[in-house]
Scaffold this motif. Structure first.
Motif, PDB file in Angstrom:
ATOM      1  N   ARG A 163      13.444 -14.646 -20.558  1.00  0.00           N
ATOM      2  CA  ARG A 163      13.310 -14.683 -21.868  1.00  0.00           C
ATOM      3  C   ARG A 163      13.602 -16.155 -22.436  1.00  0.00           C
ATOM      4  O   ARG A 163      14.929 -16.419 -22.785  1.00  0.00           O
ATOM      5  N   LEU A 164      12.953 -17.110 -23.034  1.00  0.00           N
ATOM      6  CA  LEU A 164      13.333 -18.184 -24.262  1.00  0.00           C
ATOM      7  C   LEU A 164      12.540 -18.040 -25.694  1.00  0.00           C
ATOM      8  O   LEU A 164      11.922 -17.349 -25.465  1.00  0.00           O
ATOM      9  N   THR A 165      13.575 -17.984 -26.082  1.00  0.00           N
ATOM     10  CA  THR A 165      13.493 -18.146 -27.815  1.00  0.00           C
ATOM     11  C   THR A 165      13.705 -19.413 -28.173  1.00  0.00           C
ATOM     12  O   THR A 165      14.864 -19.186 -28.245  1.00  0.00           O
ATOM     13  N   GLY A 209      15.632 -14.637 -10.061  1.00  0.00           N
ATOM     14  CA  GLY A 209      14.125 -14.398 -10.079  1.00  0.00           C
ATOM     15  C   GLY A 209      12.865 -14.946  -9.707  1.00  0.00           C
ATOM     16  O   GLY A 209      11.774 -14.490  -9.997  1.00  0.00           O
ATOM     17  N   GLY A 210      13.069 -16.061  -8.901  1.00  0.00           N
ATOM     18  CA  GLY A 210      12.393 -17.114  -8.528  1.00  0.00           C
ATOM     19  C   GLY A 210      11.447 -17.895  -9.642  1.00  0.00           C
ATOM     20  O   GLY A 210      10.399 -18.515  -9.255  1.00  0.00           O
ATOM     21  N   ARG A 211      11.821 -18.055 -10.684  1.00  0.00           N
ATOM     22  CA  ARG A 211      11.149 -19.260 -12.355  1.00  0.00           C
ATOM     23  C   ARG A 211      12.017 -19.419 -12.826  1.00  0.00           C
ATOM     24  O   ARG A 211      13.199 -19.643 -12.916  1.00  0.00           O
ATOM     25  N   VAL A 212      11.203 -20.643 -13.344  1.00  0.00           N
ATOM     26  CA  VAL A 212      12.036 -21.645 -13.273  1.00  0.00           C
ATOM     27  C   VAL A 212      11.703 -22.436 -14.832  1.00  0.00           C
ATOM     28  O   VAL A 212      10.387 -22.714 -15.152  1.00  0.00           O
ATOM     29  N   LEU A 213      13.028 -22.309 -15.292  1.00  0.00           N
ATOM     30  CA  LEU A 213      12.370 -23.152 -17.215  1.00  0.00           C
ATOM     31  C   LEU A 213      12.915 -24.798 -17.328  1.00  0.00           C
ATOM     32  O   LEU A 213      14.602 -24.565 -16.677  1.00  0.00           O
ATOM     33  N   ALA A 226       7.877 -23.112 -16.661  1.00  0.00           N
ATOM     34  CA  ALA A 226       7.132 -23.531 -18.547  1.00  0.00           C
ATOM     35  C   ALA A 226       8.498 -25.218 -18.228  1.00  0.00           C
ATOM     36  O   ALA A 226       9.761 -25.569 -17.831  1.00  0.00           O
ATOM     37  N   PHE A 227       7.949 -26.157 -19.102  1.00  0.00           N
ATOM     38  CA  PHE A 227       9.146 -27.271 -18.754  1.00  0.00           C
ATOM     39  C   PHE A 227       8.807 -28.017 -20.693  1.00  0.00           C
ATOM     40  O   PHE A 227       7.619 -27.468 -21.308  1.00  0.00           O
ATOM     41  N   LEU A 228      10.242 -27.118 -21.057  1.00  0.00           N
ATOM     42  CA  LEU A 228      10.280 -27.371 -22.466  1.00  0.00           C
ATOM     43  C   LEU A 228      10.690 -28.608 -22.604  1.00  0.00           C
ATOM     44  O   LEU A 228      12.186 -29.560 -22.395  1.00  0.00           O
ATOM     45  N   TYR A 256       9.348 -17.038 -25.420  1.00  0.00           N
ATOM     46  CA  TYR A 256       8.156 -16.522 -24.356  1.00  0.00           C
ATOM     47  C   TYR A 256       9.302 -16.234 -22.875  1.00  0.00           C
ATOM     48  O   TYR A 256      10.195 -16.448 -22.391  1.00  0.00           O
ATOM     49  N   ASP A 257       8.167 -15.488 -22.325  1.00  0.00           N
ATOM     50  CA  ASP A 257       8.218 -14.511 -21.038  1.00  0.00           C
ATOM     51  C   ASP A 257       8.123 -15.846 -19.481  1.00  0.00           C
ATOM     52  O   ASP A 257       6.776 -16.331 -20.259  1.00  0.00           O
ATOM     53  N   ILE A 258       8.365 -16.055 -19.169  1.00  0.00           N
ATOM     54  CA  ILE A 258       8.409 -16.935 -17.644  1.00  0.00           C
ATOM     55  C   ILE A 258       9.287 -16.915 -16.280  1.00  0.00           C
ATOM     56  O   ILE A 258      10.067 -16.022 -16.248  1.00  0.00           O
TER      57      ILE A 258
END
Ligand code: ZN
Length: 248
Positions: free
Chosen positions: A2-4, A149-153, A174-176, A246-248
């Motif tokens: 999670r991104l805040t 967990g297999g997710r990428v930010l 997600a690309f910040l 954002y839940d990523i």
């Protein structure tokens, strides 16, 4: 994960936001990425004074680090403290820079922070697999790829267009990405991205969504930046706000 967003104003605090600071959370571990002016306030509002388990500073420009100096007081002089040293991953000059910003000559902040000098590569921070690489900015600056967990930010840091940014962002969920500059004006080279350049990087890297940040409210036009980015990237995009999660 999670991104805040704690702060997203580019270059100096804006009327609606502190400077860059992002809290990324997984498995009850919270990594604070950048700690710009004003974000110690929103850290308390959206997460808690002692929320961070580690800090990563992408570079040592003041708009990305100054509240890490203010935070020395929080850790060192807490009524229930002092707190144990907090891991800080940052360019090599960070201990001296933060001590100077804190304002006491010949003092150290190494009772408060345990520093780890960044260099390009992949390493763990808590539950995250972190990859950093040098991006294109006038001082030593890192873009960041966080996996869990297999997710990428991916977070751009501050950068002009460069190959390292595309590698870090490759297929990110997600690309910040910073979008400091307006398109169509004569911007200084090798410093920042425009909305169009952020969109182009997102399209080339094949990211799932684009989160635009580091806009300079006083000098820019959010509508212009969004339109420029949208012209280059067909996926979902938005400009982030303080307090957005954002839940990523
Ligand atoms: Zn910078």
């Amino acid at each position: 994960m999670r991104l805040t967003v704690l702060g997203c104003a580019g270059s100096f605090p804006g009327p609606e936001s502190p400077c860059s600071a992002y809290l990324i959370e997984a498995e009850d571990f919270r990594l604070l990425v950048d700690f710009g002016p004003g974000s110690l306030s929103t850290l308390q509002r959206y997460a808690g004074l002692h929320a961070p388990d580690a800090i990563l500073l992408t570079h040592l420009h003041c708009d990305h680090i100054l509240d890490a100096a203010s935070y020395v007081v929080v850790r060192r002089y807490a009524p229930d403290g002092p707190y144990p040293p907090l891991p800080v991953y940052a360019p090599a000059g960070a201990p001296e820079r933060l001590a100077t910003a804190y304002g006491q000559e010949d003092s150290s902040v190494e009772d408060v922070y345990q520093f780890y000098a960044l260099q390009p590569g992949t390493f763990p921070i808590g539950p995250f697999t972190v990859t950093v690489d040098r991006v294109l900015h006038p001082v030593e600056t890192y873009g960041v790829r966080l996996e869990h967990g297999g997710r990428v930010l991916c977070y751009s840091g501050d950068t002009a267009p460069c190959e390292a940014l595309l590698r870090l962002a490759q297929n990110a969920d997600a690309f910040l990405c910073e979008a400091s500059y307006l398109d169509g004006v004569d911007n200084p080279p090798d410093l920042h991205l425009t909305g169009r350049e952020a969109g182009e990087a997102a399209a080339k890297a094949g990211v799932g969504r684009l989160l635009l940040t580091h806009l300079v409210a006083a000098w820019g036009s959010e509508a212009h930046t969004v339109a420029s980015a949208s012209a280059a990237y067909a996926g979902p995009l938005e400009v982030v706000r303080p307090g957005a999660s954002y839940d990523i």
